[in-house]
Scaffold this motif. Structure first.
Motif, PDB file in Angstrom:
ATOM      1  N   LEU A 109      27.107 -22.702  19.610  1.00  0.00           N
ATOM      2  CA  LEU A 109      28.301 -23.134  20.339  1.00  0.00           C
ATOM      3  C   LEU A 109      27.999 -24.164  21.420  1.00  0.00           C
ATOM      4  N   LYS A 110      26.988 -23.916  22.226  1.00  0.00           N
ATOM      5  CA  LYS A 110      26.664 -24.854  23.302  1.00  0.00           C
ATOM      6  C   LYS A 110      26.245 -26.205  22.728  1.00  0.00           C
ATOM      7  N   GLU A 111      25.430 -26.168  21.699  1.00  0.00           N
ATOM      8  CA  GLU A 111      24.985 -27.405  21.049  1.00  0.00           C
ATOM      9  C   GLU A 111      26.183 -28.189  20.504  1.00  0.00           C
ATOM     10  N   ILE A 112      27.083 -27.508  19.823  1.00  0.00           N
ATOM     11  CA  ILE A 112      28.279 -28.160  19.278  1.00  0.00           C
ATOM     12  C   ILE A 112      29.139 -28.703  20.412  1.00  0.00           C
ATOM     13  N   ARG A 113      29.358 -27.891  21.427  1.00  0.00           N
ATOM     14  CA  ARG A 113      30.193 -28.293  22.576  1.00  0.00           C
ATOM     15  C   ARG A 113      29.642 -29.537  23.250  1.00  0.00           C
TER      16      ARG A 113
ATOM     17  N   TYR B 185      31.335 -32.699  21.229  1.00  0.00           N
ATOM     18  CA  TYR B 185      32.589 -32.777  21.974  1.00  0.00           C
ATOM     19  C   TYR B 185      32.419 -33.241  23.415  1.00  0.00           C
ATOM     20  N   ALA B 186      31.229 -33.159  23.963  1.00  0.00           N
ATOM     21  CA  ALA B 186      30.953 -33.560  25.346  1.00  0.00           C
ATOM     22  C   ALA B 186      31.996 -32.988  26.315  1.00  0.00           C
ATOM     23  N   MET B 187      32.210 -31.683  26.214  1.00  0.00           N
ATOM     24  CA  MET B 187      33.212 -31.010  27.035  1.00  0.00           C
ATOM     25  C   MET B 187      32.571 -29.962  27.928  1.00  0.00           C
ATOM     26  N   GLU B 188      33.265 -29.670  29.017  1.00  0.00           N
ATOM     27  CA  GLU B 188      32.896 -28.548  29.868  1.00  0.00           C
ATOM     28  C   GLU B 188      33.308 -27.261  29.146  1.00  0.00           C
ATOM     29  N   PRO B 189      32.687 -26.142  29.484  1.00  0.00           N
ATOM     30  CA  PRO B 189      33.015 -24.887  28.798  1.00  0.00           C
ATOM     31  C   PRO B 189      34.502 -24.527  28.815  1.00  0.00           C
ATOM     32  N   GLY B 190      35.162 -24.726  29.926  1.00  0.00           N
ATOM     33  CA  GLY B 190      36.587 -24.403  30.015  1.00  0.00           C
ATOM     34  C   GLY B 190      37.435 -25.238  29.073  1.00  0.00           C
ATOM     35  N   GLU B 191      37.116 -26.523  28.984  1.00  0.00           N
ATOM     36  CA  GLU B 191      37.838 -27.417  28.073  1.00  0.00           C
ATOM     37  C   GLU B 191      37.622 -27.001  26.621  1.00  0.00           C
ATOM     38  N   PHE B 192      36.367 -26.676  26.301  1.00  0.00           N
ATOM     39  CA  PHE B 192      36.027 -26.289  24.933  1.00  0.00           C
ATOM     40  C   PHE B 192      36.706 -24.969  24.572  1.00  0.00           C
TER      41      PHE B 192
ATOM     42  N   ASN C 245      39.908 -17.408  25.651  1.00  0.00           N
ATOM     43  CA  ASN C 245      39.751 -17.265  27.087  1.00  0.00           C
ATOM     44  C   ASN C 245      38.355 -17.763  27.475  1.00  0.00           C
ATOM     45  N   VAL C 246      38.228 -18.415  28.610  1.00  0.00           N
ATOM     46  CA  VAL C 246      36.944 -18.973  29.028  1.00  0.00           C
ATOM     47  C   VAL C 246      35.880 -17.884  29.195  1.00  0.00           C
ATOM     48  N   LYS C 247      36.266 -16.707  29.673  1.00  0.00           N
ATOM     49  CA  LYS C 247      35.298 -15.609  29.803  1.00  0.00           C
ATOM     50  C   LYS C 247      34.787 -15.174  28.436  1.00  0.00           C
ATOM     51  N   THR C 248      35.678 -15.128  27.470  1.00  0.00           N
ATOM     52  CA  THR C 248      35.291 -14.782  26.097  1.00  0.00           C
ATOM     53  C   THR C 248      34.334 -15.836  25.556  1.00  0.00           C
ATOM     54  N   TYR C 249      34.679 -17.108  25.775  1.00  0.00           N
ATOM     55  CA  TYR C 249      33.814 -18.190  25.302  1.00  0.00           C
ATOM     56  C   TYR C 249      32.416 -18.081  25.910  1.00  0.00           C
ATOM     57  N   TYR C 250      32.334 -17.873  27.210  1.00  0.00           N
ATOM     58  CA  TYR C 250      31.028 -17.737  27.866  1.00  0.00           C
ATOM     59  C   TYR C 250      30.224 -16.586  27.257  1.00  0.00           C
TER      60      TYR C 250
END
Length: 66
Positions: free
Chosen positions: A7-11, A15-22, A29-34
């Motif tokens: 996920l981090k590699e793809i993001r 996509y060059a995005m911050e975690p919240g944007e991704f 939810n951003v907590k779920t993503y993290y």
């Protein structure tokens, strides 16, 4: 065996995005993503397939066994 993800590699690379944007992009939810990105949790099969579809990838391009 352990479930890992890219996920981090793809993001960052695709996509060059911050975690919240991704997280918003993949509709979680951003907590779920993290939790997923840090491999502290894994999505259900249904949720994993939905995210893979959202990113135009196969599920094993994102999550894999190590």
């Amino acid at each position: 065996m352990e479930v890992k993800n890219r996920l981090k590699e793809i993001r960052m690379k695709e996509y060059a995005m911050e975690p919240g944007e991704f997280a918003a992009l993949i509709k979680v939810n951003v907590k779920t993503y993290y939790a997923w990105e840090l491999a502290n949790a894994i999505p259900s099969m249904k949720e994993g397939l939905r995210v893979a579809k959202e990113l135009h990838k196969k599920i094993d391009d994102i999550w894999y066994l190590e």
